[in-house]
Design a protein around this motif. Structure first.
Motif, PDB file in Angstrom:
ATOM      1  N   GLU A  44      -1.417   4.205   5.879  1.00  0.00           N
ATOM      2  CA  GLU A  44      -2.219   5.356   6.275  1.00  0.00           C
ATOM      3  C   GLU A  44      -2.596   6.190   5.039  1.00  0.00           C
ATOM      4  O   GLU A  44      -1.839   6.233   4.065  1.00  0.00           O
ATOM      5  N   PRO A  45      -3.759   6.862   5.070  1.00  0.00           N
ATOM      6  CA  PRO A  45      -4.132   7.733   3.935  1.00  0.00           C
ATOM      7  C   PRO A  45      -3.097   8.839   3.723  1.00  0.00           C
ATOM      8  O   PRO A  45      -2.650   9.469   4.680  1.00  0.00           O
ATOM      9  N   ALA A  46      -2.697   9.035   2.480  1.00  0.00           N
ATOM     10  CA  ALA A  46      -1.744  10.097   2.166  1.00  0.00           C
ATOM     11  C   ALA A  46      -2.406  11.454   2.359  1.00  0.00           C
ATOM     12  O   ALA A  46      -3.609  11.605   2.100  1.00  0.00           O
ATOM     13  N   PRO A  47      -1.656  12.451   2.847  1.00  0.00           N
ATOM     14  CA  PRO A  47      -2.258  13.772   3.068  1.00  0.00           C
ATOM     15  C   PRO A  47      -2.674  14.436   1.755  1.00  0.00           C
ATOM     16  O   PRO A  47      -2.175  14.095   0.682  1.00  0.00           O
ATOM     17  N   GLU A  48      -3.590  15.385   1.857  1.00  0.00           N
ATOM     18  CA  GLU A  48      -4.044  16.131   0.686  1.00  0.00           C
ATOM     19  C   GLU A  48      -2.881  16.895   0.074  1.00  0.00           C
ATOM     20  O   GLU A  48      -2.035  17.450   0.778  1.00  0.00           O
ATOM     21  N   GLY A  49      -2.810  16.929  -1.246  1.00  0.00           N
ATOM     22  CA  GLY A  49      -1.730  17.650  -1.910  1.00  0.00           C
ATOM     23  C   GLY A  49      -1.553  17.199  -3.344  1.00  0.00           C
ATOM     24  O   GLY A  49      -2.409  16.521  -3.922  1.00  0.00           O
ATOM     25  N   ALA A  50      -0.419  17.589  -3.919  1.00  0.00           N
ATOM     26  CA  ALA A  50      -0.098  17.260  -5.306  1.00  0.00           C
ATOM     27  C   ALA A  50       0.849  16.063  -5.341  1.00  0.00           C
ATOM     28  O   ALA A  50       1.795  15.977  -4.548  1.00  0.00           O
ATOM     29  N   TYR A  51       0.589  15.164  -6.281  1.00  0.00           N
ATOM     30  CA  TYR A  51       1.396  13.951  -6.441  1.00  0.00           C
ATOM     31  C   TYR A  51       1.624  13.702  -7.930  1.00  0.00           C
ATOM     32  O   TYR A  51       1.061  14.388  -8.782  1.00  0.00           O
TER      33      TYR A  51
END
Length: 229
Positions: free
Chosen positions: A166-173
């Motif tokens: 699944e697409p990873a949620p918006e945020g910092a990685y």
């Protein structure tokens, strides 16, 4: 009977005074080369015949003035050159908006459905190399096996999906790269490509700043690589 035409002498004097153009304010108190030679001529005409000015003294005075005049012109040229360079850098920086630049940082911000490109850097061959994508909590979102790599730089892309597909949620990685170097577990350097959202033309210290996605900034002079995507 004589007829006198025109204004009185007093009027003529007043007219001359009113039409006498004053010297420009910025030129007052500044000696030009013509002023210098006029002073030098005056000095020669009033010198003591029994103590003439030595040739080396005259040459020294002329050289000193020429040097000062040359330095002033050189400063003006450098000022003009600096202004031209600033304009050129501003134009260059504005062309980077919407493009990606390589940042010596493994942390990045991502929007949902977006892919992120990075670069693996190692000065020694490594084996069993894996690229881990972690969120701000340190949780591993995705693991990308790489295997064996030689020394050098290698570009890779994360498709933005988690291990569940699944697409990873918006945020910092962040990217964390680990492998075996000479049989020892080691972390390898990871850099990221960040998209330029906008440009600040007069940043801290007067330098041009690139505003990157995720909220960070970098100086234009620190850019080492530019990518289309």
């Amino acid at each position: 009977m004589e007829t006198v035409s025109g204004s009185s002498p007093l009027d003529n004097i007043r007219w001359q005074q009113e039409n006498n153009t004053p010297e420009a304010e910025e030129n007052r108190g500044m000696l030009t080369q013509a002023d210098f030679f006029a002073l030098l001529t005056q000095e020669l005409s009033n010198q003591d015949p029994t103590k003439p000015v030595e040739n080396n003294e005259m040459i020294s005075q002329m050289t000193a003035f020429s040097t000062t005049d040359g330095v002033t012109k050189l400063n003006d040229q450098f000022t003009s050159f600096a202004a031209s360079m600033s304009s050129s850098q501003a134009l260059q920086a504005s062309s980077l908006v919407g493009r990606s630049v390589l940042v010596e940082d493994n942390v990045f911000g991502m929007e949902e459905g977006q892919s992120v490109k990075g670069k693996l850097v190692t000065d020694q061959p490594a084996s069993n190399v894996n690229i881990y994508v972690e969120n701000v909590a340190g949780e591993i979102i995705q693991t990308v096996p790489v295997g064996n790599v030689a020394s050098g730089e290698f570009t890779f892309t994360w498709d933005g999906q988690g291990s569940n597909g699944e697409p990873a949620p918006e945020g910092a990685y962040r990217f964390r790269v680990a492998g075996l170097v000479e049989g020892n577990a080691s972390e390898l350097q990871a850099m990221t490509y960040r998209k330029v959202d906008s440009v600040t033309l007069a940043g801290s210290g007067g330098s041009i700043l690139l505003n990157l996605n995720g909220g960070s900034t970098m100086k234009l002079s620190d850019v080492v690589e530019v990518s289309q995507g």
